[in-house]
Design a protein around this motif. Sequence first.
Motif, PDB file in Angstrom:
ATOM      1  N   ILE A 238       0.845  -1.200   0.000  1.00 31.77           N
ATOM      2  CA  ILE A 238       0.000   0.000   0.000  1.00 31.77           C
ATOM      3  C   ILE A 238       0.877   1.245   0.000  1.00 31.77           C
ATOM      4  O   ILE A 238       1.838   1.329   0.776  1.00 31.77           O
ATOM      5  CB  ILE A 238      -0.883   0.042   1.275  1.00 31.77           C
ATOM      6  N   GLU A 239       0.536   2.189  -0.838  1.00 31.57           N
ATOM      7  CA  GLU A 239       1.240   3.477  -0.798  1.00 31.57           C
ATOM      8  C   GLU A 239       0.746   4.288   0.388  1.00 31.57           C
ATOM      9  O   GLU A 239      -0.446   4.286   0.692  1.00 31.57           O
ATOM     10  CB  GLU A 239       0.945   4.283  -2.084  1.00 31.57           C
ATOM     11  N   VAL A 240       1.652   4.986   1.014  1.00 32.21           N
ATOM     12  CA  VAL A 240       1.270   5.798   2.165  1.00 32.21           C
ATOM     13  C   VAL A 240       0.391   6.956   1.677  1.00 32.21           C
ATOM     14  O   VAL A 240       0.625   7.536   0.623  1.00 32.21           O
ATOM     15  CB  VAL A 240       2.546   6.270   2.906  1.00 32.21           C
ATOM     16  N   MET A 241      -0.691   7.214   2.415  1.00 30.55           N
ATOM     17  CA  MET A 241      -1.629   8.269   2.005  1.00 30.55           C
ATOM     18  C   MET A 241      -1.549   9.457   2.960  1.00 30.55           C
ATOM     19  O   MET A 241      -1.334   9.265   4.159  1.00 30.55           O
ATOM     20  CB  MET A 241      -3.063   7.714   2.003  1.00 30.55           C
TER      21      MET A 241
ATOM     22  N   LEU B 116       4.760   2.927  -5.643  1.00 33.33           N
ATOM     23  CA  LEU B 116       4.814   1.480  -5.856  1.00 33.33           C
ATOM     24  C   LEU B 116       5.256   1.117  -7.267  1.00 33.33           C
ATOM     25  O   LEU B 116       5.666  -0.006  -7.519  1.00 33.33           O
ATOM     26  CB  LEU B 116       3.456   0.846  -5.537  1.00 33.33           C
ATOM     27  N   SER B 117       5.177   2.080  -8.186  1.00 35.33           N
ATOM     28  CA  SER B 117       5.694   1.808  -9.534  1.00 35.33           C
ATOM     29  C   SER B 117       7.182   1.456  -9.428  1.00 35.33           C
ATOM     30  O   SER B 117       7.671   0.543 -10.097  1.00 35.33           O
ATOM     31  CB  SER B 117       5.484   3.029 -10.433  1.00 35.33           C
ATOM     32  N   MET B 118       7.876   2.148  -8.527  1.00 32.81           N
ATOM     33  CA  MET B 118       9.308   1.862  -8.329  1.00 32.81           C
ATOM     34  C   MET B 118       9.515   0.506  -7.659  1.00 32.81           C
ATOM     35  O   MET B 118      10.412  -0.253  -8.000  1.00 32.81           O
ATOM     36  CB  MET B 118       9.947   2.946  -7.463  1.00 32.81           C
ATOM     37  N   VAL B 119       8.667   0.223  -6.676  1.00 31.21           N
ATOM     38  CA  VAL B 119       8.778  -1.056  -5.955  1.00 31.21           C
ATOM     39  C   VAL B 119       8.558  -2.211  -6.925  1.00 31.21           C
ATOM     40  O   VAL B 119       9.305  -3.194  -6.945  1.00 31.21           O
ATOM     41  CB  VAL B 119       7.721  -1.131  -4.825  1.00 31.21           C
TER      42      VAL B 119
END
Length: 347
Positions: free
Chosen positions: A204-207, A224-227
Amino acid sequence: MDNVQAFELYSESGRRDLIDPFGRAITYLRVSVTDRCDFRCVYCMAENMSFLPKAEILSLEELDRMCSAFVARGVRKLRLTGGEPLVRRGIMTLVNSLSRHLRSGELDELTLTTNGSQLAKYAAELSAAGIRRINVSLDTLDAEKFRTITRWGALDQVLAGVDAAQAAGLKIKINTVALKGVNDNEFPRLLEWAHGRGMDLTLIEVMPLGEIGEAGRLEQYLPLSMVRARLAERFSLDDIDYQTGGPARYVRVAETGGRLGFITPLTHNFCESCNRVRVTCTGTLYMCLGQDDAADLRKPLRASEANGPLFTAIDEAILRKPKGHDFIIDRRHRRPALARHMSVTGG
Ligand SMILES: C[S@@+](CC[C@H](N)C(=O)[O-])C[C@H]1O[C@@H](n2cnc3c(N)ncnc32)[C@H](O)[C@@H]1O
Ligand code: SF4
């Protein structure tokens, strides 16, 4: 009133379903049963939080009535969350009572999102109540790091909870918030651990929700694209169509055979197919996780023993459900997009 009627839709049973102005049927309700928690995760809460007085919090009976009103209006999936749902006193009374909607067939799923700290105590009872799947939030398998992230949590206790839940036959999805410089080197390990135990893993990306003290969002935010690109160097990730009714996009990891989900509110807008609304423990209905607009359901709930006023308040609110959110984290947007914490709406 014309407006209201324009969006009414009746199901085969003659029930008036909840349809928003964009034609989306609201079939998923997330209910935060408490704003309290036994952890203080750095991305979710400040260390010193002030919590709500009891009088403002819906009683277990009121929570049941509210959830049941949504079920009567077409909600098929109910998720209990928080704060930490399993620290709410009497939580099993609510779960056992709501499980009648599973038995009647009105509800497809009753589930919860938990930090796992109390699972060892409750897993068997949850399973007996008809709960089949739960989400457990776990950001690291390193005990020291776990303490740093959660401030108050103990990894052993959560792992014992995961063991107990699996022993009780509950299916588990692990939710991991991606935190730059904190757990970003651990995703391969987490993935192998989760998949090795037959559990899905969702990152989950931090919001940008709520003031959280010293740690700035920009410092925490990891796209998350990088992850995904980094994981793809090590694993074969194949896009799959798997849908849980949630915003995650899934891939199958060829090496482990397991599923890996990505929830990317910031890099990918998942709003078009949104079927959900959220209610806080004070009975405040949020039509969108990323917007401030809300409706008070506690007032109609407490004003009358009949459900008419409650239904009216719900109908009016659903007609205001916005098309989507507009979160941004960049150097010009270091402040929270919204003042409320994730622990208010439960994620
Ligand atoms: C608010 S918690 C409530 C349920 C339970 N206490 C737990 O931790 O699972 C629900 C989910 O929201 C996530 N979360 C909290 N704050 C967040 C934030 N600012 N950005 C992204 N996810 C967040 C947590 O990691 C957790 O998976
Ligand atoms: S993420 Fe869950 S466990 Fe962590 S502080 Fe927020 S509510 Fe508590």
